[in-house]
Enzyme design. Structure first.
Site, PDB file in Angstrom:
ATOM      1  N   CYS A   1      35.488  51.925  36.493  1.00  0.00           N
ATOM      2  CA  CYS A   1      36.427  52.677  36.384  1.00  0.00           C
ATOM      3  C   CYS A   1      37.499  52.708  36.882  1.00  0.00           C
ATOM      4  O   CYS A   1      37.379  51.573  37.943  1.00  0.00           O
ATOM      5  CB  CYS A   1      35.661  53.952  37.593  1.00  0.00           C
ATOM      6  SG  CYS A   1      36.851  55.629  38.264  1.00  0.00           S
TER       7      CYS A   1
ATOM      8  N   SER B   1      39.350  53.174  39.877  1.00  0.00           N
ATOM      9  CA  SER B   1      38.664  52.957  41.243  1.00  0.00           C
ATOM     10  C   SER B   1      38.181  51.994  41.661  1.00  0.00           C
ATOM     11  O   SER B   1      38.780  50.703  42.662  1.00  0.00           O
ATOM     12  CB  SER B   1      38.228  54.172  42.049  1.00  0.00           C
ATOM     13  OG  SER B   1      38.385  55.331  40.945  1.00  0.00           O
TER      14      SER B   1
ATOM     15  N   HIS C   1      41.628  49.791  41.244  1.00  0.00           N
ATOM     16  CA  HIS C   1      42.316  49.951  42.822  1.00  0.00           C
ATOM     17  C   HIS C   1      41.702  48.510  43.892  1.00  0.00           C
ATOM     18  O   HIS C   1      42.485  48.580  44.443  1.00  0.00           O
ATOM     19  CB  HIS C   1      42.452  51.378  43.160  1.00  0.00           C
ATOM     20  CG  HIS C   1      42.755  51.929  42.358  1.00  0.00           C
ATOM     21  ND1 HIS C   1      43.980  52.084  41.806  1.00  0.00           N
ATOM     22  CD2 HIS C   1      42.455  53.618  41.917  1.00  0.00           C
ATOM     23  CE1 HIS C   1      44.021  52.825  41.461  1.00  0.00           C
ATOM     24  NE2 HIS C   1      43.567  53.777  41.548  1.00  0.00           N
TER      25      HIS C   1
ATOM     26  N   HIS D   1      30.100  52.425  40.367  1.00  0.00           N
ATOM     27  CA  HIS D   1      29.833  53.455  40.766  1.00  0.00           C
ATOM     28  C   HIS D   1      29.989  54.694  40.003  1.00  0.00           C
ATOM     29  O   HIS D   1      29.823  55.638  40.764  1.00  0.00           O
ATOM     30  CB  HIS D   1      30.802  53.425  42.053  1.00  0.00           C
ATOM     31  CG  HIS D   1      32.142  54.158  41.595  1.00  0.00           C
ATOM     32  ND1 HIS D   1      33.063  52.908  41.190  1.00  0.00           N
ATOM     33  CD2 HIS D   1      32.499  55.320  41.649  1.00  0.00           C
ATOM     34  CE1 HIS D   1      34.573  53.825  40.817  1.00  0.00           C
ATOM     35  NE2 HIS D   1      33.912  54.956  40.695  1.00  0.00           N
TER      36      HIS D   1
ATOM     37  N   CYS E   1      31.236  59.246  37.681  1.00  0.00           N
ATOM     38  CA  CYS E   1      32.245  59.256  38.100  1.00  0.00           C
ATOM     39  C   CYS E   1      33.062  60.220  37.181  1.00  0.00           C
ATOM     40  O   CYS E   1      34.234  60.727  37.347  1.00  0.00           O
ATOM     41  CB  CYS E   1      32.810  57.751  38.454  1.00  0.00           C
ATOM     42  SG  CYS E   1      34.234  58.224  39.375  1.00  0.00           S
TER      43      CYS E   1
END
Ligand code: APR
Ligand code: ZN
Ligand code: ZN
Length: 362
Positions: A38, A40, A43, A59, A163
């Protein structure tokens, strides 16, 4: 077991030997079968968001229950589960009033650095990420971080729900509560944005405008329900959307995590419209809006994990897939081994993939 460890930001993940203890009373040990990559995670890998390191990221996952703690009644070994970082206590004010994504009990929804569920041969602490750490062959999680799903649901598709899908779909259906006929624009058509588009189609939105710089993504967005596409390289995005809709959309979704696209999301609203920010804008960065636009009752709001009630929402998403309404099979661009994880993130950085997933051996 093997896990992909982030030692330092902007460095490749390293596969290491890691272990987890036996489950505590309310914990569940899961054999990870699939973990999605993902944005994220990226990031955090790029240091745009802080997290104590070293850490095992990941996640978005699905797996099979291996062992349960003494007080767990919700699942048993052999059950198929999807994980969710929106672990909830069920008793704090936010949980009791139905906003479980905002759970404030930090003994259950532990803050970064607080969990002791991972260990390794080295003396330094190995951190669990978002109470999950899915880039690992096993996960030890709180029982309220998982939802059971039917066993005929393919686990690689189920993982995406954990997610990307719940975040995009939930932003549209739960946070913004888009109703039949309303106009929607989605900026950024990665895994999360595609789920927002598919969610808008399920909600019966009238016009669904997909915005992305990658024509391949725009083509897929059309398959998922977008009625119009906008490529920012063809000119001012806000102007293109205003022209398509004679004055702006009722709902816009920023699904990228950038200042300029968040500002575009607000600027493309019709009077009375609502912009929902789904993307993670780099920590500390501010966005600028025209104050005048608020006079016409425009709104801007955040959405965390699609304001989910994942124990209810995720089984429903599985049913949408089974009934051919949620086109999850179109999401997966690549199936990788854990050892290929860095290549997967490189492809994400290049904007090439919708979703890459790590397939663990059964
Ligand atoms: N305008 C519109 N789209 C753009 C632009 C732009 N200026 N620049 C890049 N894009 C597109 C990319 O082509 C890509 O399709 O945005 C998409 C981003 O997709 P992913 O990298 O796959 O990101 P995703 O995993 O969907 O997450 C998006 O949501 O939950 C958050 O943290 C997550 O901030 C991230 C965001
Ligand atoms: Zn995510
Ligand atoms: Zn709570």
């Amino acid at each position: 077991m093997k896990a992909a460890v982030l030692h330092e930001v902007n460095k490749p993940l390293v596969i290491e030997d890691v272990s987890v203890p036996n489950p505590g009373p309310r914990e569940v040990l899961i054999r990870t079968r699939v973990a999605g990559l993902c944005h994220s995670d990226l990031h955090f890998m790029e240091g745009l968001y802080p997290h104590p390191l070293p850490a095992v990221l990941g996640h978005e996952s699905a797996g099979v229950v291996e062992k349960v703690g003494s007080d767990v009644t919700y699942v048993k070994p052999g059950d198929h589960v999807v994980t969710c970082l929106s672990v909830f206590c069920g008793t704090c004010d936010n949980c009791t009033t139905g906003r479980t994504v905002l759970c404030t009990d930090t003994t259950v929804k532990m803050l970064p650095g607080a969990s002791n569920r991972l260990s390794w041969a080295r003396s330094e602490k190995l951190n669990q990420f978002l109470n999950l750490s899915s880039f690992a062959e096993q996960m030890l999680v709180h029982e309220n971080a998982i939802v059971k799903i039917r066993k005929d649901m393919p686990l690689e598709l189920a993982a995406l729900i954990g997610c990307g899908v719940i975040t995009g779909y939930g932003a549209v259906v739960n946070t913004a509560k888009v109703t039949a006929g309303e106009t929607v624009a989605v900026i950024g058509c990665g895994g999360v944005g595609m789920a927002a588009i598919n969610g808008a189609a399920i909600a019966g939105a009238g016009r669904i405008i997909a915005i992305d710089t990658n024509p391949v993504k725009l083509q897929l967005a059309t398959k998922l329900g977008a009625t119009d596409v906008v490529d920012p390289r063809n000119g001012d995005v806000v102007q293109q959307v205003r022209e398509l809709t004679s004055g702006g959309v009722q709902h816009s979704f920023e699904v990228l995590g950038r200042k300029e696209t968040a500002e575009q999301a607000f600027a493309m609203l019709a009077a009375g419209g609502t912009a929902t920010i789904v993307g993670m804008i780099p920590f500390g960065q501010k966005i600028e809006l025209h104050g005048f636009d608020f006079l016409r009752e425009r709104k801007i709001q955040g959405s965390s994990m699609g304001s989910n009630h994942f124990r209810v929402d995720m089984p429903r998403l599985v049913e949408f897939y089974m009934r051919g309404k949620l086109h999850l099979e179109d999401w997966i661009s690549a199936k990788l081994k854990l050892s290929e994880i860095n290549e997967g993130f490189a492809a994400m950085k290049a904007g090439k993939t919708v979703r890459s997933v790590i397939m663990f051996d059964a």
